[in-house]
Scaffold this motif. Structure first.
Motif, short mmCIF file in Angstrom:
data_model
loop_
_atom_site.label_atom_id
_atom_site.label_comp_id
_atom_site.label_asym_id
_atom_site.label_seq_id
_atom_site.Cartn_x
_atom_site.Cartn_y
_atom_site.Cartn_z
N SER A 1 -10.87 -3.32 -11.72
CA SER A 1 -11.63 -2.55 -12.70
C SER A 1 -12.85 -1.92 -12.03
N CYS A 2 -13.22 -0.76 -12.50
CA CYS A 2 -14.34 -0.01 -11.95
C CYS A 2 -15.32 0.28 -13.08
N SER A 3 -16.58 0.53 -12.75
CA SER A 3 -17.56 0.86 -13.79
C SER A 3 -17.31 2.24 -14.39
N GLU A 4 -16.60 3.09 -13.66
CA GLU A 4 -16.25 4.43 -14.17
C GLU A 4 -15.04 4.33 -15.09
N ALA A 5 -14.96 5.19 -16.08
CA ALA A 5 -13.82 5.20 -16.99
C ALA A 5 -12.55 5.69 -16.31
N LYS A 6 -12.71 6.55 -15.31
CA LYS A 6 -11.58 7.17 -14.61
C LYS A 6 -11.88 7.13 -13.11
N MET A 7 -10.88 6.80 -12.32
CA MET A 7 -11.08 6.73 -10.88
C MET A 7 -9.89 7.34 -10.15
N THR A 8 -10.17 7.98 -9.03
CA THR A 8 -9.12 8.56 -8.19
C THR A 8 -8.88 7.63 -7.00
N TRP A 9 -7.61 7.32 -6.78
CA TRP A 9 -7.19 6.48 -5.66
C TRP A 9 -6.34 7.30 -4.71
N ARG A 10 -6.45 7.01 -3.43
CA ARG A 10 -5.60 7.66 -2.43
C ARG A 10 -4.56 6.65 -1.96
N VAL A 11 -3.29 7.07 -2.03
CA VAL A 11 -2.18 6.27 -1.54
C VAL A 11 -1.84 6.75 -0.14
N TRP A 12 -1.83 5.84 0.82
CA TRP A 12 -1.49 6.15 2.20
C TRP A 12 -0.15 5.50 2.51
N LEU A 13 0.81 6.28 3.02
CA LEU A 13 2.14 5.78 3.32
C LEU A 13 2.55 6.13 4.74
N THR A 14 3.29 5.22 5.35
CA THR A 14 3.99 5.49 6.59
C THR A 14 5.45 5.17 6.33
N VAL A 15 6.29 6.19 6.43
CA VAL A 15 7.72 6.03 6.18
C VAL A 15 8.43 6.18 7.52
N LYS A 16 9.16 5.12 7.91
CA LYS A 16 9.94 5.16 9.15
C LYS A 16 11.39 5.46 8.76
N TYR A 17 11.94 6.48 9.40
CA TYR A 17 13.32 6.87 9.09
C TYR A 17 14.05 7.24 10.37
N GLN A 18 15.37 7.20 10.30
CA GLN A 18 16.20 7.49 11.46
C GLN A 18 16.96 8.78 11.26
N LYS A 19 16.96 9.61 12.30
CA LYS A 19 17.75 10.85 12.28
C LYS A 19 18.29 11.05 13.69
N ASP A 20 19.58 11.23 13.79
CA ASP A 20 20.25 11.43 15.08
C ASP A 20 19.90 10.30 16.06
N ASN A 21 19.92 9.06 15.57
CA ASN A 21 19.64 7.87 16.38
C ASN A 21 18.23 7.83 16.96
N VAL A 22 17.32 8.59 16.37
CA VAL A 22 15.92 8.58 16.79
C VAL A 22 15.09 8.13 15.59
N ILE A 23 14.16 7.20 15.83
CA ILE A 23 13.28 6.73 14.76
C ILE A 23 12.07 7.65 14.68
N ASN A 24 11.81 8.17 13.49
CA ASN A 24 10.69 9.08 13.23
C ASN A 24 9.75 8.44 12.22
N GLU A 25 8.52 8.94 12.16
CA GLU A 25 7.54 8.48 11.17
C GLU A 25 6.99 9.67 10.41
N LEU A 26 6.87 9.48 9.11
CA LEU A 26 6.18 10.45 8.26
C LEU A 26 4.95 9.75 7.72
N ASN A 27 3.78 10.30 7.99
CA ASN A 27 2.53 9.78 7.42
C ASN A 27 2.14 10.70 6.28
N LYS A 28 1.94 10.12 5.10
CA LYS A 28 1.70 10.90 3.89
C LYS A 28 0.60 10.24 3.08
#
Length: 145
Positions: A99-126
């Motif tokens: 809970s926050c003292s403000e009625a409304k708050m903005t949060w940032r979601v940070w993601l790292t998604v590891k995926y495979q394409k053509d037998n290579v592991i890639n990362e997407l940071n979002k």
């Protein structure tokens, strides 16, 4: 793997709902229509046409620092109908905001998604933002403005 069947969707106030990759899409979805302080919710990354290996992430206040809230993702199975689709993966995490003292708050979601394409592991940071509310009244006040 856990089988979960809740309806999941992009929510009001969410800055980004998906990412496109050359071979598919990632959808960022919640099981509630609004995020309320101190109320658990599920968040998922639904990968369509993308061979996702792992998802890691955390949330932190965008307009006020309230520490980092880790997101612990587990791969899940959707409902019976979704299991018929072979080119998707679902990673889900349960979390909540303090809970926050403000009625409304903005949060940032940070993601790292590891995926495979053509037998290579890639990362997407979002990252993207979502809005949370202290209580139901704060949602009503925000909608009446």
């Amino acid at each position: 793997m856990t089988i979960l069947t809740q309806d999941m969707a992009c929510i009001d106030g969410q800055s980004t709902c998906f990412s496109s990759l050359e071979n598919g899409h990632l959808f960022y979805q919640f099981d509630v229509s609004h995020l309320l302080a101190e109320t658990p919710f599920n968040f998922q990354v639904f990968a369509e046409g993308v061979d996702v290996i792992a998802v890691e992430g955390y949330m932190e206040g965008d307009d006020m620092f309230m520490g980092k809230i880790p997101l612990f993702f587990q791969e899940t199975l959707g409902g019976i109908e979704q299991n018929k689709v072979q080119d998707h993966r679902i990673f889900r995490a349960e979390s909540l905001f303090g809970s926050c003292s403000e009625a409304k708050m903005t949060w940032r979601v940070w993601l790292t998604v590891k995926y495979q394409k053509d037998n290579v592991i890639n990362e997407l940071n979002k990252s993207f933002t979502v809005t949370s509310y202290r209580n139901s009244r704060a949602i009503e006040d925000n909608q009446s403005r």
